[in-house]
Design an enzyme around this catalytic site. Structure first.
Site, mmCIF file in Angstrom:
data_model
loop_
_atom_site.group_PDB
_atom_site.id
_atom_site.type_symbol
_atom_site.label_atom_id
_atom_site.label_comp_id
_atom_site.label_asym_id
_atom_site.label_seq_id
_atom_site.Cartn_x
_atom_site.Cartn_y
_atom_site.Cartn_z
ATOM 1 N N TYR A 146 0.928 -1.280 0.243
ATOM 2 C CA TYR A 146 -0.030 0.222 -0.439
ATOM 3 C C TYR A 146 1.283 1.313 0.163
ATOM 4 O O TYR A 146 0.448 2.186 -0.964
ATOM 5 C CB TYR A 146 -1.148 0.133 0.848
ATOM 6 N N VAL A 189 -12.119 3.313 13.985
ATOM 7 C CA VAL A 189 -13.327 3.893 14.222
ATOM 8 C C VAL A 189 -14.687 2.485 13.726
ATOM 9 O O VAL A 189 -15.238 2.634 14.845
ATOM 10 C CB VAL A 189 -13.894 4.580 13.603
#
Ligand SMILES: NC(=O)c1ccc[n+]([C@@H]2O[C@H](COP(=O)([O-])OP(=O)(O)OC[C@H]3O[C@@H](n4cnc5c(N)ncnc54)[C@H](O)[C@@H]3O)[C@@H](O)[C@H]2O)c1
Length: 314
Positions: A146, A189
């Site tokens: 990534y 989250v």
């Protein structure tokens, strides 16, 4: 903004779908392409009947032939569980995807914005991170597909700009959250909210003292739109994120309070290459785009929790 034809790659994903919402509302002709790897038709289902919105299944690792004025290149799985599932494909998506979209931009003389990431800074030894910091990235670790893919995409953007005078915009996105995040994406989250809503233990990695900054999706999209329409000589890279820092423990406590959950906290070892700190310096965005985040963590968590409740039927 009438008559502007805009391509959004990865448009059925979390950020892409919010971007499509804003562009459609502003009257752009929006072509959303996605291979539905992590995105879903559900995220853009409400746009399908609009005359200025079109959805097409396409993988950015293959060339695309369309006529557009603007390209927002967001295609790429963004969460570690998803990008590490097929790391070779992740690098291909960033690198071949950037080459294909830049080739398209060059052919049709479109302006292109690349959704880059704070991961280009790696595990930083300066804080907060400014755009002129070159980063401290492991080239051979499990996050490298990534991080290095995104770094190479930035390189390609700047080489097309220098070599072919292409109009480019590079935005480095820091942790963003909001409705339409994937419930199983393993990001902190969504993890905390889902665990709290299900009454499961809340998993904290390490001691929970590592900090993260969290940007609400509406703020982020506003920054991206301003960047795309900024003067041509401002190419970036520009950080877009919320510099307010919270420890994992603080986030967990806020989520518990807002969900009214009685979940307990549980502690696990830190995963490999997990950066200890990440916090944007947003001075450049303030100066050049007149941009700053406006949504507090508490105000952003409320609609996010409501979204997860509806998805989980909680
Ligand atoms: N959300 C964040 O906090 C964050 C932070 C930094 C950078 N970003 C970047 O923003 C972009 C969007 O992230 P997101 O959070 O919306 O993630 P996401 O996974 O919800 O969206 C990515 C979208 O790209 C699509 N996609 C993946 N590979 C593709 C391919 N080969 N061809 C076509 N489509 C493909 C997916 O199906 C998905 O719809 C990504 O490029 C990501 O790297 C996001």
């Amino acid at each position: 903004m009438d008559d502007v034809s805009t391509l959004v790659t990865g448009g059925a994903g979390f950020l892409g779908s919010h971007l499509c919402d804003r562009l459609v509302a502003a009257g752009h002709d929006v072509l959303c392409i996605d291979n539905f790897y992590t995105g879903s038709r559900r995220n853009v289902a409400h746009l399908l009947g609009k005359p200025n919105f079109e959805l097409q299944r396409h993988d950015v690792t293959f060339p695309l032939y369309v006529e557009v004025d603007r390209i927002f290149n967001l295609a790429c799985p963004a969460s570690p569980v998803h990008y590490q599932y097929d790391p070779v494909q992740t690098t291909k998506t960033s690198v071949h995807g950037a080459i294909n979209m830049l080739g398209l931009a060059k052919r049709v003389k479109a302006r292109m914005l690349q959704a880059s990431t704070s991961e280009v800074y790696g595990d930083p030894d300066v804080k907060p991170q400014r755009e002129d910091y070159w980063g401290r990235v492991n080239p051979i670790g499990i996050r490298s597909c990534y991080d290095e893919g995104k770094r190479c995409a930035e390189t390609l953007m700047f080489d097309y700009h220098r070599q072919h005078a292409l109009e480019i915009k590079v935005v480095r996105i820091f942790n963003t959250y909001g409705p339409r995040m994937h419930p199983n994406d393993g990001r902190v989250v969504s993890n905390f909210i889902v665990q709290a809503l299900k009454g499961e233990e809340i998993t904290i990695y390490g001691e929970g003292t590592q900090t993260r900054s969290f940007c609400y999706v509406d703020d982020l999209i506003e920054g991206m739109l301003r960047m795309m329409e900024s003067p041509a000589d401002f190419v970036g890279p520009v950080n877009i994120g919320n510099p307010g820092e919270f420890t994992m423990l603080e986030l967990a406590e806020l989520v518990l309070r807002l969900t009214g959950s009685r979940s307990k906290l549980t502690f696990r070892p830190l995963p490999a290459d997990d950066p200890k700190q990440r916090c944007p310096d947003i001075g450049l965005a303030a100066e050049r785009l007149g941009w700053a985040p406006t949504v507090s963590l508490e105000d952003g968590l409320k609609p996010t929790i409501a979204y997860f409740k509806s998805v989980l039927g909680a």
